[in-house]
Structure formats: C-alpha cells, structure tokens
Design a protein around this motif. Structure first.
Motif, PDB file in Angstrom:
ATOM      1  N   HIS A  25       0.853  -1.188   0.000  1.00 19.80           N
ATOM      2  CA  HIS A  25       0.000   0.000   0.000  1.00 19.80           C
ATOM      3  C   HIS A  25       0.889   1.238   0.000  1.00 19.80           C
ATOM      4  N   THR A  26       0.279   2.398  -0.113  1.00 18.74           N
ATOM      5  CA  THR A  26       1.017   3.644  -0.001  1.00 18.74           C
ATOM      6  C   THR A  26       0.128   4.678   0.672  1.00 18.74           C
ATOM      7  N   THR A  27       0.703   5.779   1.022  1.00 16.76           N
ATOM      8  CA  THR A  27      -0.063   6.879   1.598  1.00 16.76           C
ATOM      9  C   THR A  27      -0.552   7.782   0.468  1.00 16.76           C
ATOM     10  N   GLN A  28      -1.436   8.703   0.782  1.00 17.59           N
ATOM     11  CA  GLN A  28      -1.908   9.640  -0.231  1.00 17.59           C
ATOM     12  C   GLN A  28      -0.736  10.467  -0.767  1.00 17.59           C
ATOM     13  N   SER A  81       8.904  -3.493   6.886  1.00 15.67           N
ATOM     14  CA  SER A  81       8.040  -3.966   7.964  1.00 15.67           C
ATOM     15  C   SER A  81       6.568  -3.663   7.729  1.00 15.67           C
ATOM     16  N   SER A  82       6.281  -2.555   7.035  1.00 17.74           N
ATOM     17  CA  SER A  82       4.876  -2.170   6.842  1.00 17.74           C
ATOM     18  C   SER A  82       4.373  -2.413   5.416  1.00 17.74           C
ATOM     19  N   TYR A  83       5.276  -2.715   4.496  1.00 16.19           N
ATOM     20  CA  TYR A  83       4.934  -2.912   3.076  1.00 16.19           C
ATOM     21  C   TYR A  83       4.337  -1.649   2.459  1.00 16.19           C
ATOM     22  N   THR A  84       4.765  -0.492   2.974  1.00 19.53           N
ATOM     23  CA  THR A  84       4.353   0.788   2.418  1.00 19.53           C
ATOM     24  C   THR A  84       5.295   1.168   1.289  1.00 19.53           C
ATOM     25  N   ILE A  85       4.739   1.481   0.129  1.00 25.64           N
ATOM     26  CA  ILE A  85       5.565   1.981  -0.963  1.00 25.64           C
ATOM     27  C   ILE A  85       5.907   3.413  -0.609  1.00 25.64           C
TER      28      ILE A  85
END
Length: 92
Positions: A25-28, A81-85
């Motif tokens: 996932h990613t943030t806005q 660790s968070s799988y954030t792009i």
C-alpha cells in the motif's frame, strides 16, 4: 546484528516481499509523489508498482529497513516492515 546473523529474508532475493504483495500500500502523499516521479496520470500506483515488482526481470534487494525493486528504468522503495511503498523514481 552481525552480518552472519541476518534473517533469511534479508538474503532471500525478495521472497518475503513477493509473498506479502497483498499487504502492499502507499499513503496519499506517497501516491502523489510516485505519480509525479514516474509521470503517471491516471494510474493506480499500488497496482502499477505491484506489476513492476512481479516482472520477471525485477531485481529485488533489501538494504536496512527497505526493499528496493528495480526493473526497466524504475526503482521502487518499499518499507520492509509495513509494506508501504515509500517512493518510486526513474533511474537514469
């Protein structure tokens, strides 16, 4: 942590990342940054990055707390660790 004590996922060539792509996932703000950096107009950036990571020629490696995925002329940074792009950019 000593180099010899690194967990298997550190050396696994991205197997851990690939097995957890459903968590990607990613943030806005991250999505906007990725669109700008890659010159994407109307793309789902998570799906776009997931497709790039799944490319057969994608080089996946881990440095510190991030995964780096490089294919074509694109480098994608994913928090391990968070799988954030975090970002993606063109490589010159």
């Amino acid at each position: 942590m000593e180099k010899s004590e690194e967990p298997d996922d550190w050396k696994a060539g991205g197997r851990l990342l690939l097995s957890n792509l459903d968590k990607l996932h990613t943030t806005q703000m991250g999505g906007e940054r990725i669109k700008k950096n890659l010159r994407l107009e109307r793309a789902d950036v998570v799906e776009y990055c997931r497709d790039k990571i799944l490319a057969s020629d994608c080089n996946i490696y881990k440095e510190g707390k991030n995964w780096y995925c490089q294919t074509d002329n694109i480098k994608i940074t994913v928090n391990a660790s968070s799988y954030t792009i975090i970002t993606a950019h063109l490589v010159k």
